[in-house]
Motif scaffolding. Structure first.
Motif, short mmCIF file in Angstrom:
data_model
loop_
_atom_site.label_atom_id
_atom_site.label_comp_id
_atom_site.label_asym_id
_atom_site.label_seq_id
_atom_site.Cartn_x
_atom_site.Cartn_y
_atom_site.Cartn_z
N THR A 126 5.81 19.98 -78.32
CA THR A 126 5.20 20.57 -77.13
C THR A 126 3.72 20.89 -77.40
O THR A 126 2.85 20.56 -76.59
CB THR A 126 5.95 21.85 -76.72
OG1 THR A 126 7.30 21.50 -76.43
CG2 THR A 126 5.32 22.49 -75.50
N LEU A 127 3.44 21.52 -78.52
CA LEU A 127 2.06 21.88 -78.87
C LEU A 127 1.23 20.62 -79.11
O LEU A 127 0.07 20.53 -78.69
CB LEU A 127 2.05 22.78 -80.12
CG LEU A 127 2.73 24.14 -79.94
CD1 LEU A 127 2.98 24.79 -81.29
CD2 LEU A 127 1.88 25.04 -79.04
N THR A 129 1.68 17.63 -77.82
CA THR A 129 1.42 16.96 -76.55
C THR A 129 0.19 17.56 -75.86
O THR A 129 -0.66 16.82 -75.35
CB THR A 129 2.65 17.06 -75.62
OG1 THR A 129 3.76 16.42 -76.27
CG2 THR A 129 2.41 16.41 -74.28
N THR A 130 0.07 18.87 -75.91
CA THR A 130 -1.06 19.55 -75.29
C THR A 130 -2.37 19.20 -76.00
O THR A 130 -3.36 18.83 -75.35
CB THR A 130 -0.84 21.07 -75.29
OG1 THR A 130 0.36 21.35 -74.57
CG2 THR A 130 -2.02 21.80 -74.65
N ALA A 133 -3.38 15.53 -75.47
CA ALA A 133 -3.96 15.30 -74.13
C ALA A 133 -5.40 15.79 -74.08
O ALA A 133 -6.27 15.14 -73.48
CB ALA A 133 -3.11 16.00 -73.07
N ARG A 134 -5.67 16.95 -74.71
CA ARG A 134 -7.04 17.46 -74.78
C ARG A 134 -7.94 16.50 -75.56
O ARG A 134 -9.11 16.29 -75.22
CB ARG A 134 -7.07 18.85 -75.41
CG ARG A 134 -6.56 19.93 -74.48
CD ARG A 134 -6.60 21.36 -75.04
NE ARG A 134 -7.61 21.61 -76.04
CZ ARG A 134 -7.35 22.15 -77.24
NH1 ARG A 134 -6.13 22.51 -77.59
NH2 ARG A 134 -8.32 22.35 -78.10
#
Length: 173
Positions: A126-127, A129-130, A133-134
């Motif tokens: 989850t972390l 993926t964030t 994306a950034r």
């Protein structure tokens, strides 16, 4: 290439750091590692550990799975078995990964995630993926894809073969 000890250090022309592929990639790698390490830190994993646990998960190493052999895992991570066993030690110590002998061949060791390790791996995903994306947004989608493609090319066996197959371009050959 051996350095001639009789040559005065001040007479040697330094390499151009601005034009050195190795230096540029190492600096970029260190910065990217820090960015990803900071982003996934709440999972309790470093980016290097994240690569290991994600490969274990990918290769059937969920808590109820058989898990990959250490040889398969090392190959998939493109590292030596000794480097893998070194990387696994803190993960085993911290209860993230367990190492088991294979049921059919006791000489073969397999890695599986513990329930705690699976929870940390899912949090890391989850972390990651964030932050990924950034990263894509900061680089621009096309540039991020190009960077990954070029990195895969440099990491490929074909590139290594091209760089090591001929000594004719090496100084001192």
């Amino acid at each position: 290439m051996a350095v001639d000890p009789t040559v005065a250090a001040d007479s040697v022309e330094p390499y151009d750091q601005l034009n050195c592929t190795h230096t540029a990639l190492r600096q970029a790698s260190r910065q990217l590692t820090q960015i990803y390490d900071d982003a996934i830190a709440p999972s309790g994993l470093t980016s290097a550990q994240a690569m290991v646990v994600s490969r274990i998960d990918e290769l059937g190493g969920a808590p109820s799975g058989k898990g990959p052999s250490l040889q398969t895992l090392a190959r998939r991570l493109s590292i030596q078995i000794s480097a893998l066993t070194h990387a696994l030690k803190p993960l085993v110590r911290d209860g993230v990964v367990e190492i088991h002998a294979d049921a059919d061949d006791r000489r073969t060791k397999r890695a599986v995630l513990t329930p705690q390790g699976m929870k940390q791996t899912q949090q890391m995903y989850t972390l990651w993926t964030t932050v990924n994306a950034r990263m894509d947004a900061a680089l621009g989608e096309g540039t991020a894809q190009e960077l990954r493609a070029l990195s895969r090319r440099v990491a490929s066996p074909e590139f290594l073969a091209a760089m090591t197959s001929s000594n004719e371009d090496r100084p001192g050959s």
